[in-house]
Design an enzyme around this catalytic site. Structure first.
Site, PDB file in Angstrom:
ATOM      1  N   GLY A 167       0.795  -1.222   0.000  1.00  0.00           N
ATOM      2  CA  GLY A 167       0.000   0.000   0.000  1.00  0.00           C
ATOM      3  C   GLY A 167       0.827   1.270   0.000  1.00  0.00           C
ATOM      4  O   GLY A 167       1.985   1.306  -0.424  1.00  0.00           O
ATOM      5  N   CYS A 168       0.214   2.335   0.531  1.00  0.00           N
ATOM      6  CA  CYS A 168       0.796   3.676   0.433  1.00  0.00           C
ATOM      7  C   CYS A 168       2.070   3.851   1.256  1.00  0.00           C
ATOM      8  O   CYS A 168       2.874   4.738   0.967  1.00  0.00           O
ATOM      9  CB  CYS A 168      -0.236   4.717   0.856  1.00  0.00           C
ATOM     10  SG  CYS A 168      -1.658   4.842  -0.259  1.00  0.00           S
ATOM     11  N   ASN A 169       2.260   3.050   2.287  1.00  0.00           N
ATOM     12  CA  ASN A 169       3.459   3.222   3.123  1.00  0.00           C
ATOM     13  C   ASN A 169       4.714   2.664   2.464  1.00  0.00           C
ATOM     14  O   ASN A 169       5.825   2.893   2.942  1.00  0.00           O
ATOM     15  CB  ASN A 169       3.243   2.551   4.481  1.00  0.00           C
ATOM     16  CG  ASN A 169       3.644   1.086   4.483  1.00  0.00           C
ATOM     17  OD1 ASN A 169       4.757   0.736   4.843  1.00  0.00           O
ATOM     18  ND2 ASN A 169       2.735   0.204   4.071  1.00  0.00           N
ATOM     19  N   ALA A 170       4.545   1.950   1.352  1.00  0.00           N
ATOM     20  CA  ALA A 170       5.657   1.189   0.793  1.00  0.00           C
ATOM     21  C   ALA A 170       6.776   2.062   0.251  1.00  0.00           C
ATOM     22  O   ALA A 170       7.946   1.672   0.295  1.00  0.00           O
ATOM     23  CB  ALA A 170       5.153   0.250  -0.301  1.00  0.00           C
ATOM     24  N   HIS A 307       3.474  11.917   1.964  1.00  0.00           N
ATOM     25  CA  HIS A 307       2.584  11.170   1.069  1.00  0.00           C
ATOM     26  C   HIS A 307       1.184  11.782   1.104  1.00  0.00           C
ATOM     27  O   HIS A 307       0.570  11.871   2.169  1.00  0.00           O
ATOM     28  CB  HIS A 307       2.514   9.702   1.487  1.00  0.00           C
ATOM     29  CG  HIS A 307       1.531   8.914   0.670  1.00  0.00           C
ATOM     30  ND1 HIS A 307       1.847   8.419  -0.575  1.00  0.00           N
ATOM     31  CD2 HIS A 307       0.244   8.565   0.897  1.00  0.00           C
ATOM     32  CE1 HIS A 307       0.792   7.792  -1.067  1.00  0.00           C
ATOM     33  NE2 HIS A 307      -0.187   7.867  -0.193  1.00  0.00           N
TER      34      HIS A 307
END
Length: 362
Positions: A167-170, A307
């Protein structure tokens, strides 16, 4: 694959470099196809045969208008959707159809960004020692890392790590992994690639799952790559950023607020309305822990690569921390021009920050 185990003192003496990892190059890429956010609601409800859902369509139009997104680049086209009508319903079985496109498009898009980073780096591709690849778009084995190794012509001995469904944390997590790899393997040059294709979450509207509309409005396709290493060679490599430290944390009891599940109908998305508040309530504690060792407590004294999970998150973080309007400008610009690019997003922002810095000679 083989692993050789040596005494601890041998491995420390032979392999570890005493210094911080640095980003030596950045590259980004997007599909040629793009959609205008102002006209997308008409396209979306037409292509999914949902134009009779008038109230739902107007709600989607409001979501798109509030998103502060101008356009998004997408692999999916009207032609692709017409050939595969099962993608246009909400819950029809469609995983195989999605996989047919994702397993080829994800590494292909990743290659475009990687080639740009390698060109900027200016060194032979044979000097890449490690490859870290991540995507939330599809799952396959051999993975996208293996396919990219072939597409780029990397050494068959390159050390690979494939990360799916992060997801977005990657994006930030990949920088953390690259830092660890570079600092613990002397002479390593780590190629990091994040490639995302949102075909995995595209589907028609659902009257029962309204947060699906957020996914249809928010996400875009793109790939980004960086090359990370220590001890840059003078005259041959130009460091852009120094990775001084990294950390990760979990906000307790929040796992139900943001979820993606891989099902026969594809990747489903759930995001509660509490997510922006949960982030803003906890962001300053994370900052204090990260910057206190360096004596930094003025959040306007540092540059920001945040982000953009959505415009509401940017607004609330800015207000909570008392940030000046220019501090999150790069995050807002990337959100506007590309949408939320999941793992690739922070690397797009990183690229924009360094380009603006170079232009302003800062």
């Amino acid at each position: 694959m083989s692993t050789t185990v040596l005494p601890d003192t041998w491995s420390r003496r032979a392999k570890r470099f005493e210094g911080h990892a640095k980003i030596l190059a950045v590259g980004t890429a997007t599909p040629a196809n793009w959609v205008d956010q102002t006209t997308y609601p008409d396209f979306y409800f037409r292509i999914t045969n949902s134009e009779h859902l008038l109230e739902h369509k107007e709600k989607f139009r409001r979501i798109c208008n509030k998103s502060k997104i101008r356009k998004r680049h997408l692999v999916l086209t009207e032609e692709l959707l017409k050939k595969n009508p099962n993608l246009c319903t909400y819950n029809e079985t469609s995983l195989n159809t999605r996989q047919d496109t994702l397993v080829s498009e994800v590494p292909k898009l990743g290659k475009e960004a990687a080639m740009k980073a390698i060109k900027e780096w200016g060194r032979p591709i044979s000097e890449i020692t490690h490859l870290v690849f991540c995507t939330t778009s599809g799952v396959d084995m051999p993975g996208a890392d293996f396919q990219l190794t072939k597409l780029l012509g990397l050494n068959i001995s390159v050390k690979r790590l494939m990360m799916y469904q992060q997801g977005c944390n990657a994006g930030a997590a990949m920088l953390r992994l690259a830092k660890d790899l570079a600092e613990n393997n002397k002479g390593a040059r780590v190629l990091v690639v994040c490639s995302e294709v949102t075909l995995s979450v595209f589907r028609g509207p659902s009257l029962q799952q309204e947060d699906n509309l957020l996914a249809q409005c928010l996400f875009g396709d793109g790939s980004a790559a960086v090359i990370v290493g220590t001890d840059p060679r003078p005259g041959l490599e130009t460091p852009l950023f120094e990775l001084v430290s990294s950390a990760q944390t979990i906000i307790p009891d929040t796992d139900s607020h943001l979820k993606l599940h891989l099902l026969e109908m594809g990747l489903t998305f759930h995001c509660s309305k509490a997510v922006p508040s949960l982030i803003t309530q906890n962001v300053e504690d994370c900052l204090v822990k990260a910057f206190e060792p360096f004596g930094i407590s003025d959040w306007n004294s540092i540059f920001w690569i945040l982000h953009p999970g959505g415009n509401a998150i940017l607004d609330r973080v800015e207000e909570r921390l008392g940030l000046g309007p220019e501090k999150l400008r790069a995050s807002r610009d990337v959100l506007s021009e590309y949408g939320n690019l999941t793992s690739a997003c922070v690397l797009f922002i990183l690229d924009l920050v360094r380009r603006k810095s170079k232009k302003q000679q800062q």
